[in-house]
Every structure is written in C-alpha cells, then in structure tokens.
Design an enzyme around this catalytic site. Sequence first.
Site, PDB file in Angstrom:
ATOM      1  CG  MET A   1       2.136 102.100  10.588  1.00 23.39           C
ATOM      2  SD  MET A   1       0.976 101.100   9.698  1.00 23.39           S
ATOM      3  CE  MET A   1       1.179  99.548  10.494  1.00 23.39           C
ATOM      4  CB  SER A 288      -5.297 105.496  16.581  1.00 19.40           C
ATOM      5  OG  SER A 288      -5.552 104.346  15.797  1.00 19.40           O
ATOM      6  CG  ASP A 289       1.275 103.991  15.743  1.00 17.05           C
ATOM      7  OD1 ASP A 289       1.095 103.174  14.813  1.00 17.05           O
ATOM      8  OD2 ASP A 289       2.414 104.335  16.114  1.00 17.05           O
ATOM      9  CD1 TRP A 290      -2.099  99.105  11.595  1.00 19.85           C
ATOM     10  CD2 TRP A 290      -2.068 101.339  11.693  1.00 19.85           C
ATOM     11  NE1 TRP A 290      -2.518  99.594  10.377  1.00 19.85           N
ATOM     12  CE2 TRP A 290      -2.512 100.955  10.403  1.00 19.85           C
ATOM     13  CE3 TRP A 290      -1.993 102.711  11.961  1.00 19.85           C
ATOM     14  CZ2 TRP A 290      -2.859 101.865   9.399  1.00 19.85           C
ATOM     15  CZ3 TRP A 290      -2.333 103.633  10.962  1.00 19.85           C
ATOM     16  CH2 TRP A 290      -2.761 103.204   9.708  1.00 19.85           C
TER      17      TRP A 290
END
Length: 777
Positions: A1, A288-290
């Site tokens: 992230m 989720s990734d950021w």
Amino acid sequence: MRSVSLCLASILAAGAPAYAHNYTWLNHPSELPYYGQSPPVYPTPQTNGSSSPKWAAAYAKARDILAQLELEEKVNITRGYTGQCVGNTGAVTRLGIEPICFADAPDGIRGSDFVSAFPSQSHLAATWDKDLFLAYGKAIGKEYHDKGINVALGPVAGPLGRIARAGRNWEGLSSDPYLAGAGMYHVTDGMQSSGVIATAKHFLLNEQEFRRRPNQTYDPIGEAISSNVDDRTIHELYAWPFYDALKAGAACVMCSYQRANNSYACQNSKLLNGILKTEMHFEGFIVSDWEAQHTGIASANAGLDVVMPDGGYWGANLTQAVNNGSVAIDRLDDMVTRTLAAYYYLEQEDYPEVGVYSDTVEHPIVNVQGDHKKIIREIGAAGTVLVKNVDNTLPLKSPQFVSIYGYDADIMAQPWENVARYGGGYEVNHLWNTFNGTLITGGGSGGNIPPYVISPFKAIQDRVIEDGGIVRWNFWSENPHVSATSQVCLVFINAYASESFDRPSLVDTFSDNLVNNVATNCSNTVVVVHSAGVRLVDAWIDNPNVTAVVFAGTPGQESGHSLVDLLYGDVTPSGKLHYTVAKQEADYGSLLNPTISDDWFPQSDFDEGLYIDYRAFDSKLNVTPRFEFGFGLSYTIFSYADLNVEALADASNSSSLAAFPDTSIALVQGGHPQLWDTLWNVTATVTNNGTTGASGAEVAQLYISIPTAPLRQLRGFDKVGPLAPGESATAVFELRRRDLSVWNVVAQEWELQKGSYKLWVGASSRDLRLEGEIVVS
Ligand SMILES: *[C@@H]1O[C@H](CO)[C@@H](O)[C@H](O)[C@H]1NC(C)=O
Ligand SMILES: *[C@@H]1O[C@H](CO)[C@@H](O)[C@H](O)[C@H]1NC(C)=O
Ligand SMILES: *[C@@H]1O[C@H](CO)[C@@H](O)[C@H](O)[C@H]1NC(C)=O
Ligand SMILES: *[C@@H]1O[C@H](CO)[C@@H](O)[C@H](O)[C@H]1NC(C)=O
Ligand SMILES: *[C@@H]1O[C@H](CO)[C@@H](O)[C@H](O)[C@H]1NC(C)=O
Ligand SMILES: *[C@@H]1O[C@H](CO)[C@@H](O)[C@H](O)[C@H]1NC(C)=O
Ligand SMILES: *[C@@H]1O[C@H](CO)[C@@H](O)[C@H](O)[C@H]1NC(C)=O
Ligand SMILES: *[C@@H]1O[C@H](CO)[C@@H](O)[C@H](O)[C@H]1NC(C)=O
Ligand SMILES: *[C@@H]1O[C@H](CO)[C@@H](O)[C@H](O)[C@H]1NC(C)=O
Ligand SMILES: *[C@@H]1O[C@H](CO)[C@@H](O)[C@H](O)[C@H]1NC(C)=O
Ligand SMILES: *[C@@H]1O[C@H](CO)[C@@H](O)[C@H](O)[C@H]1NC(C)=O
Ligand SMILES: *[C@@H]1O[C@H](CO)[C@@H](O)[C@H](O)[C@H]1NC(C)=O
C-alpha cells in the site's frame, strides 16, 4: 500500500525521474482498439472454514456475530475510516466491536516509534535460510502484536521481480517463485504464530511502478497499466508464492493497483473469485490496496471484501446496492464473515490495545523491540553476498590502517526529520539525493523507520579501535585522497529504489568513478554495495585492485555490525544471489525497463511467459551473466557428492502418480492437498573441503528440468552447516507433486508430466555439481 497524504504526491513527483508529460491522447477512449479481456468468474465462492478445524471454529464464531448485525453494521465492517492506524475498519458501536487496525510495512512497523527496522524481505531471501525466514516472521509478528496491530501488511511476493528496474522488487523475496514461495510460507507462519494476521500482497501482476495507478499527477493521465499474462505463466510464476502463503494460513490478501487483462485487480473476478478464492480455496478476506478500488458493485461481486482507506465506492452505496439487489446479501455476509473469521482464526479476542501514535503528540511509550536486534544482525550478515575475493582478501586480518570512502559509509549529516519523509521511510541514497548517507532500506510504504542506525563507519571504527589501528575517511569526494599506507580501502556505494517510481538505471557514474578512482591508488580496494535491487558492477569488477566485493543489500538497523561480522570473519558468508546480475543493462533485454506508454489504456504484454531472470538467461537470451542466480562465495569451499534420488512410498503406487490430483478430494486453503504430497526425496553430501581453516554454511540448490518447461528451475534448497573443515552434512530436497507439475490450461489443473526429469544439485544455477534423473511413468 501507500500512505495517502497529499504532500506525499508532490514529494514523489519532485523526486521521481521526470517523465515527459506531453502525452498524445492517441488512444483516447473513443478510438480504443480491442484489447484482451478478463474472463468472468461469478459468483464469489462462499466458504465456511472447511480447510481445518481451526478455520471451522473461527467461522462458527464469525457467524454468531454476523447473525446479530444490522445491514449498516455489516457494511461498516467492510470499509475503512481515518483512525489511529494506517487502516481501520468501522466499529460496531452497539456491540462493542472495535475497528480492526492495519499497518505497514513488510520489514517492520512504519510510522511508529520504539519498533525495529528489519532487513528488507529481499535481503532475507538472500540468506536462503528457512530457519531465518521463520525467525524473521516471528519477530516482526511479535512487534505488530505487541503494538496492538491486528493486520500486518506483508509479506510480499508481488512484484515478483520481472523487471530489473522496477521500484519495489526489494520489498519482495526473489524473482524465483520457488524461493519466494518458501519465504512467503515461513514468514507468514512466523508472523501468524505471533498472533498478527499476515497479508500476502500484492495480488497480482503488479510488476512495475510506472502507471501502476490511474490518473496520477506524476504519470500520464489515463487508466493504469494492464498486465496481460497467459494463464500458465500466472500459475507457474506469479501466483505460485501465494499458494505457499495460503498454505501457511495467511488470513488476508491484498489486491493490487494495476489492471490484469484490462480489469482492475480489485475488481478482477478471474483473479479474486477464480484463482484466489476457488482454486486456492482462500478462507480469509481480501483488502484493497489503498485507493485501489475503482467501482462499487463490480468490486463486491468480483470478490473484494474490505475497501481501504475510506468508504471508497462502498459505505452507504453498498447498503443501497444490497437493498436494490445489485449485490446479494449473501455476498455482503460473506465479506463480513471472512473478515471476522480471520480475526478469530488468529484468536485476537484478547489483544493488546493499539499502541501506534503520531510523532507530533506526546504519548505513552510502547516499546516492542525486545531483543530483535540480535536476529536483525544475524540476518544482516547471512543475507550479505560475497561475489569477489582475490587471494583471501577477506576476511580482514586486523589491518592497522583502514581507509573508508563513499557517501554510503555513514549516516547522513541531516537531522532525523529531514530523512523521515514519506511516512517515516529512511530514504537515503546517492541517486535520490546525493550524500544522504548509508542505505538500510528502500523508500515508500515498504520502508521502515529505525530506532537507531549502526552505520558501517561506526562499526568499522569500533573494530579498528579494538585492534589498536587508525582510520582515515572521506565520504564526499568522487576522487578522494588515498593514503599511501592504507592496508585496505573500503569503498561504500549504494543504489536506491522506492515505491511509486521505477529506478532510472542499474548503475550510476559517480559511484563507478569513485570505485575506480580509489582503486587507482589502492591495491587492496574492497567494495561494499548496499542496494535495493540489482546493481551492476562491470565498470570495475575486473579491476585487479578491486580485491573483494560484497553485495550488502538493505540490511536494516544493525547494518554496520552485520557487515563487520562478515568482513572480519566472525561470520563466514553464505548468502547467495536471489536474482541474476548481468554484465550490462542491455543483457536483460525486454526485462530491463517497465512498459512506458502514453496511451489512455496502456498495455504491458508479458510475452516472455515463464522466461524471466535466470530462466531467460539460461534458455532464451543466451547471455552469460556476470553473477548468476544462486551464486555466492564463502571463506571456504565445499564439495558435493553422493546424489541419492529416492522415490517415496506414494510414488511407487501408480495412483499417486496420476497426472492430476484426485478430484474426489476437497480443496483446502493452499489448493488441492495432494499438490503438497512429497513424491521424491533427493539427498546429497556437502563437505567443507577448503584449506583456509574457515567453518562455513553452504546453500545447496536443486534445479530440475520439467518436460515442456524452462531448461532449469529451482525446486529445492537446503542451507547446511556451519561445517568445520573436513566436516560433511546431508542436504535434503523434498520434491512435492506441485514442484514436478505444470499448469494445464485446458484441464485447469496442475499436471504431472510423464517422462524423464533431469535434475542437478549444485552451488548456484550454473555451478551444477551432481546430476540425476526422475522418471514419471
Ligand atoms: C505537445 O505536443 C504537441 C503535439 O505534438 C506539440 O504541438 C506541443 O508543442 C507539445 N508541447 C510541449 C510542451 O512539448
Ligand atoms: C488474461 O488473458 C489470457 C489470454 O486470454 C488468459 O490466458 C488469462 O487467464 C487471463 N488472465 C486474467 C487474470 O484475466
Ligand atoms: C462447508 O462448505 C463445504 C464445501 O464448500 C460444504 O461441503 C459443506 O457442506 C459446508 N458446511 C456447512 C456446515 O455449511
Ligand atoms: C461505523 O464505524 C465508525 C468508525 O469506527 C463509527 O464511528 C460508527 O459509529 C460505526 N457505525 C455503526 C453503525 O456502528
Ligand atoms: C481517470 O480520469 C478520467 C478522466 O477524468 C476518468 O474518466 C476515469 O474514470 C478516471 N479513472 C479512474 C480509474 O478513476
Ligand atoms: C459512493 O459513491 C459515490 C460515487 O458513486 C462516491 O462519491 C462516494 O464517495 C461513495 N462512497 C460513500 C461512502 O458513500
Ligand atoms: C443500486 O444502488 C447502487 C448504489 O447506489 C447504484 O449504483 C445502482 O445503480 C442501483 N441499481 C439499481 C438497479 O437501482
Ligand atoms: C540529501 O542531500 C541533499 C544534498 O546534500 C540535500 O539537499 C537534501 O536535503 C538531502 N535530503 C535529505 C532527505 O536529507
Ligand atoms: C594517486 O597517487 C598519485 C601518485 O602517488 C598522486 O599523484 C595522486 O594525487 C593520487 N590520487 C589520489 C586521488 O589520491
Ligand atoms: C593498483 O594500485 C597500485 C598501488 O597504488 C598502483 O600502483 C597501480 O597502478 C594500481 N593498478 C591499477 C590497475 O590501477
Ligand atoms: C528425506 O530424507 C531425509 C534424510 O534421509 C529424511 O530426514 C527425511 O525425513 C526424508 N523425507 C521424507 C519425506 O521422507
Ligand atoms: C575438495 O573436493 C574437490 C572435489 O571433490 C577435490 O578436487 C579437492 O581435492 C578437495 N580438496 C581438499 C582440500 O580436500
């Protein structure tokens, strides 16, 4: 992230190599040519913990809670809020359910104090030591646990390392999926044994930084790069290490920023519902990734379970989408159940209070360092790779006059806060900013923040003081004065890399000139390279006055101690390269540079398929590398003998050698259980037969030629020793069904190949000492 502050983007834009922003709009959406698409896989498989009694118990608890939740409360658990941690799920105030806390980084807690700065995972991989993999995971996991962080955002097997210049390769383990997989397994196991949820990331195919995200100010505007990869390559290379993480029990997986076949990874049903949740039978939750979520309904139905760092396209929208039937309530229930089940799987009911505080306010001290400096020092030395050592230059024999050169030798003369930019990353190197000091980690969200730094200069000086000698130094000049009496000249250079941009090159002339200038006047020049990724050495490697060279990686806070242990022979080097070091950049061919495109829909076709790193050098490029994958010297030498290839009981039973795993057996997390059955056991005797008197450990490696696959692939390694001179040990390589299988794209299953598999045991991918064969009939 990555962290999401606005100033971050401007810092990165300033520091990133300039990109010509005058993109042409040639492929404006209205003129979009046809590009490949990702096959639909719906609905998201629901699971119930059938993998193990422990998962089943966690699911039972999660379901009890789910039954008590209102719709808004369920939705609240699937989204992020700003809070004490870098990620925080919503609370359920009515039932006293607290937010789940997420934090970076894979090599130590970022953005907090009283924590340790571990070597990067790439440095860890260079130890090729499964015991150290486990110890590393345990120690990091303990720090996360003791800070009250529920979810650690690591370990990393994506990027795998397809592109030599890619900015984040140092965060992951190795460009070989088998070595990366062994790392993912043991690090996950170690972290979770300390009580924290491990997050295997980034899933999947995030192999470059350029245009990894859409509409970024520092890249051309448009959608993110699409990694277009064939099904077999996805399984045999990129997804491979994730199987290992899941097998070890990883309870969280993070989906990545870029697109795959033009569908964003966090809404790609083939990747999430198909490969991860069906084939690998993932029981935990996908975060989720950021800011990697780009749709609401589509991401929910494709298998995303938690969005970060805020509500994204969910929150009230998800409530509405459930009410109007666009997202089934079963899907929402599954998101919540998976997330709560992960929490119960790690038994986090009795967890320490969150102890992560901002640096700007006075706060209670929560010191979680323990005695981790010991394991950090050990891994620092064990992951350092000796690649040149003329006439036993090393180990040093208590030289009295020691000269030290180069910007990488000491910590910078800058105040701490100047270096602690990007969320606390310790970003110091030559290419990024001249003269900022020694490199101990890379930049971005994967960088850690050290409690202190033992620089090479400090540790060497302490050692010289003990020996009653003197030191001379110059950290700044490209052409420093060399004292004529110097018995050894230590030259320190580095190569920095960071999240958000790919490396400008694998070399820099300032550093190369520095080495050659010192060597002109010093016949005993020892070069130490700290690097976050491949660093080429051909500008000086054959200089006869360069008598020894070590790749010292990104070793973390104990850098100088680890190095001195090795330079002075308290530790014999046993590290081996976990990637290929070429003679020149061009030798990497299409695997050197990220895909650069101005198009609105940029495409990156992984046309090389399975042939990356040594697989490419061995079979396709036909180029001799400078230092091959698996290479590393010792202060002694080892001989190899007595190759023994034993078919295990199962292997003589014809049904266990069936081409495909038995379909009547249910999948568990990590895929079909039979993929993990050991079919052959290979052993060899390794003997320390050097004459220097040094004891040392050796990483013995097994390579195999699978019919229809690349010439040689790593399928086993065993670090034996330390062995005293004359002493022997048995290296053991257990070959599992998966290790001998290829992904059959028609059957959509791992298939054991019929016929002869040649195998080799040796000291590197090109130093093959013993040869044998396996026949599958
Ligand atoms: C951008 O490209 C256009 C079209 O080729 C050209 O006319 C213009 O001068 C370029 N602008 C800059 C700043 O280079
Ligand atoms: C991408 O497309 C290729 C070629 O059609 C296919 O083999 C592969 O499975 C697809 N992968 C994904 C994630 O959609
Ligand atoms: C759990 O799931 C498995 C397969 O996914 C299924 O066979 C089993 O019946 C389920 N059990 C319960 C209690 O739902
Ligand atoms: C949702 O989470 C937020 C942040 O933790 C909290 O303030 C709010 O009360 C929660 N909503 C409900 C319905 O519990
Ligand atoms: C990127 O920006 C364009 C133009 O504003 C917009 O159409 C597109 O949806 C954006 N893409 C994403 C993923 O946000
Ligand atoms: C809901 O969706 C809209 C766009 O469709 C977005 O602006 C909003 O932020 C979303 N999220 C929440 C939590 O409502
Ligand atoms: C259902 O709600 C979602 C979220 O607000 C919205 O995007 C979608 O268009 C709605 N669908 C229908 C059929 O009303
Ligand atoms: C790095 O060094 C340069 C040149 O001396 C200086 O301008 C810059 O502020 C330094 N950066 C940091 C982060 O210390
Ligand atoms: C190298 O040695 C020569 C001859 O002794 C001397 O003239 C020169 O200044 C030295 N260069 C450096 C950089 O020390
Ligand atoms: C090596 O160092 C010696 C001693 O300083 C010097 O005389 C010689 O020219 C150097 N050799 C090279 C190739 O630079
Ligand atoms: C493989 O051989 C080694 C050495 O004899 C032994 O310790 C190990 O248990 C064997 N593994 C299996 C799966 O039989
Ligand atoms: C070490 O082993 C190699 C190969 O087996 C042999 O050629 C060499 O003579 C041995 N050296 C010593 C010192 O025993």
